[in-house]
Design a protein around this motif. Sequence first.
Motif, PDB file in Angstrom:
ATOM      1  N   HIS A  49       0.821  -1.212   0.000  1.00 45.23           N
ATOM      2  CA  HIS A  49       0.000   0.000   0.000  1.00 45.23           C
ATOM      3  C   HIS A  49       0.856   1.263   0.000  1.00 45.23           C
ATOM      4  O   HIS A  49       0.350   2.356  -0.290  1.00 45.23           O
ATOM      5  N   LEU A  50       2.154   1.116   0.310  1.00 48.68           N
ATOM      6  CA  LEU A  50       3.058   2.259   0.343  1.00 48.68           C
ATOM      7  C   LEU A  50       3.864   2.390  -0.953  1.00 48.68           C
ATOM      8  O   LEU A  50       4.934   2.998  -0.968  1.00 48.68           O
ATOM      9  N   ALA A  51       3.345   1.846  -2.030  1.00 52.86           N
ATOM     10  CA  ALA A  51       4.083   1.835  -3.301  1.00 52.86           C
ATOM     11  C   ALA A  51       4.252   3.227  -3.894  1.00 52.86           C
ATOM     12  O   ALA A  51       5.196   3.477  -4.639  1.00 52.86           O
ATOM     13  N   GLY A  52       3.369   4.157  -3.567  1.00 50.88           N
ATOM     14  CA  GLY A  52       3.412   5.475  -4.196  1.00 50.88           C
ATOM     15  C   GLY A  52       4.411   6.444  -3.604  1.00 50.88           C
ATOM     16  O   GLY A  52       5.330   6.908  -4.293  1.00 50.88           O
ATOM     17  N   PRO A  53       4.271   6.817  -2.325  1.00 52.43           N
ATOM     18  CA  PRO A  53       5.144   7.852  -1.753  1.00 52.43           C
ATOM     19  C   PRO A  53       6.558   7.371  -1.474  1.00 52.43           C
ATOM     20  O   PRO A  53       6.811   6.175  -1.341  1.00 52.43           O
ATOM     21  N   LYS A  54       7.489   8.331  -1.345  1.00 52.34           N
ATOM     22  CA  LYS A  54       8.828   8.022  -0.881  1.00 52.34           C
ATOM     23  C   LYS A  54       8.798   7.866   0.637  1.00 52.34           C
ATOM     24  O   LYS A  54       7.930   8.430   1.310  1.00 52.34           O
ATOM     25  N   ILE A  55       9.772   7.120   1.165  1.00 54.71           N
ATOM     26  CA  ILE A  55       9.810   6.824   2.599  1.00 54.71           C
ATOM     27  C   ILE A  55      11.094   7.381   3.190  1.00 54.71           C
ATOM     28  O   ILE A  55      12.184   7.178   2.639  1.00 54.71           O
ATOM     29  N   ALA A  56      10.972   8.070   4.322  1.00 59.13           N
ATOM     30  CA  ALA A  56      12.143   8.584   5.031  1.00 59.13           C
ATOM     31  C   ALA A  56      12.134   8.052   6.460  1.00 59.13           C
ATOM     32  O   ALA A  56      11.071   7.896   7.073  1.00 59.13           O
ATOM     33  N   ALA A  57      13.316   7.771   6.982  1.00 57.82           N
ATOM     34  CA  ALA A  57      13.480   7.300   8.360  1.00 57.82           C
ATOM     35  C   ALA A  57      14.452   8.217   9.081  1.00 57.82           C
ATOM     36  O   ALA A  57      15.406   8.721   8.485  1.00 57.82           O
ATOM     37  N   VAL A  58      14.218   8.416  10.374  1.00 58.29           N
ATOM     38  CA  VAL A  58      15.051   9.343  11.137  1.00 58.29           C
ATOM     39  C   VAL A  58      16.456   8.816  11.376  1.00 58.29           C
ATOM     40  O   VAL A  58      17.392   9.592  11.593  1.00 58.29           O
ATOM     41  N   GLY A  59      16.631   7.482  11.332  1.00 65.14           N
ATOM     42  CA  GLY A  59      17.950   6.908  11.592  1.00 65.14           C
ATOM     43  C   GLY A  59      18.054   5.482  11.095  1.00 65.14           C
ATOM     44  O   GLY A  59      17.111   4.917  10.524  1.00 65.14           O
ATOM     45  N   LYS A  60      19.224   4.877  11.332  1.00 65.12           N
ATOM     46  CA  LYS A  60      19.488   3.541  10.812  1.00 65.12           C
ATOM     47  C   LYS A  60      18.588   2.482  11.436  1.00 65.12           C
ATOM     48  O   LYS A  60      18.126   1.565  10.749  1.00 65.12           O
ATOM     49  N   ALA A  61      18.371   2.566  12.744  1.00 61.65           N
ATOM     50  CA  ALA A  61      17.557   1.553  13.416  1.00 61.65           C
ATOM     51  C   ALA A  61      16.135   1.559  12.878  1.00 61.65           C
ATOM     52  O   ALA A  61      15.527   0.503  12.651  1.00 61.65           O
ATOM     53  N   THR A  62      15.586   2.755  12.666  1.00 58.63           N
ATOM     54  CA  THR A  62      14.230   2.873  12.107  1.00 58.63           C
ATOM     55  C   THR A  62      14.200   2.346  10.672  1.00 58.63           C
ATOM     56  O   THR A  62      13.242   1.669  10.268  1.00 58.63           O
ATOM     57  N   ALA A  63      15.247   2.634   9.910  1.00 58.36           N
ATOM     58  CA  ALA A  63      15.322   2.133   8.533  1.00 58.36           C
ATOM     59  C   ALA A  63      15.400   0.611   8.509  1.00 58.36           C
ATOM     60  O   ALA A  63      14.772  -0.039   7.658  1.00 58.36           O
ATOM     61  N   GLU A  64      16.155   0.033   9.430  1.00 56.38           N
ATOM     62  CA  GLU A  64      16.261  -1.423   9.500  1.00 56.38           C
ATOM     63  C   GLU A  64      14.925  -2.055   9.877  1.00 56.38           C
ATOM     64  O   GLU A  64      14.567  -3.128   9.379  1.00 56.38           O
ATOM     65  N   GLU A  65      14.182  -1.394  10.747  1.00 58.63           N
ATOM     66  CA  GLU A  65      12.861  -1.908  11.120  1.00 58.63           C
ATOM     67  C   GLU A  65      11.914  -1.872   9.924  1.00 58.63           C
ATOM     68  O   GLU A  65      11.133  -2.806   9.703  1.00 58.63           O
TER      69      GLU A  65
END
Length: 297
Positions: A49-65
């Motif tokens: 469902h998240l195919a459209g927008p770009k995704i940003a994470a505040v840090g590496k741990a959040t990105a890994e999750e």
Amino acid sequence: IHIEPVDDYTLLDQAIDRMGDYQWVLFTSLNAVSYFFQRLALLGLDSRHLAGPKIAAVGKATAEELLRYGIRVDLIPEKFTGEGLAEALVQSQVAGSRILLPRALKAGDLLPETLTDAGATVTVAPVYRNVPPQGRKEELREQLESGTVDLVTFTSSSTVTNFLTMLDARDQDELHRLLNGVAIAAIGPVTAATLQEHGLHVDIQPRRYTIADMVRAQAMLLDHLGISRLHAVVGGSMGGMQALAWAASYPERLGSAVVIASAARHSAQNIAFHEVGRQAIMADPDWRGGHYLADGV
């Protein structure tokens, strides 16, 4: 600190229904990721469902999750804070963009306000809330007064607020007396600023803001104090993650690690079972809205 779902998911549900209208979705914590995808699953949806927008994470741990849900982020700021994320997004020219920010019910306004000032339209959708734990105030005070506590770690501004509420010091003099000789660690600059607002000095603050970085900073403090080995590292919830990190990174430096109500990371099933257990407790008439001790139960 205790994490709970919010009472009303209307804002998030509406945003999910209009996901195609957004250019960015921002995640600023592990909890935001977990509760967002928990809600997505309850609506019968998944990461597709998240195919459209770009995704940003505040840090590496959040990105890994996020990667555990099959989401590879498009942006991680060099500085792992809300301010760093805001700066990185402004540099990417977000004017005219619609941005979804699922986050805690109570959180700082710097990120959404900076993006709004840059010309973006930001939807802030609460997905979880931080509440003070029902702890034993007397036991905490006794441990501090007896001098058995050497270090207190804070992993968010909410942990600072809840700790001070639980400690319930009469004034600044009593607060400083209770914390005399106790080192204070903050996971990052926002948490450090909250501590300083309450008149507390921060002894440890890692340059990067992950659990592993905080544990590394703690080990450096012990080196400075001439302490080569710990009898035990004890922690619950996010403190339990620190205990796990101690065992993984410095197994030769501790006798045992006591991990309470924690894990290296949460799966969707973990989150679901936690919520079932929480609802079961709250459905008990003797729960008394969490004030069971005061009611003599």
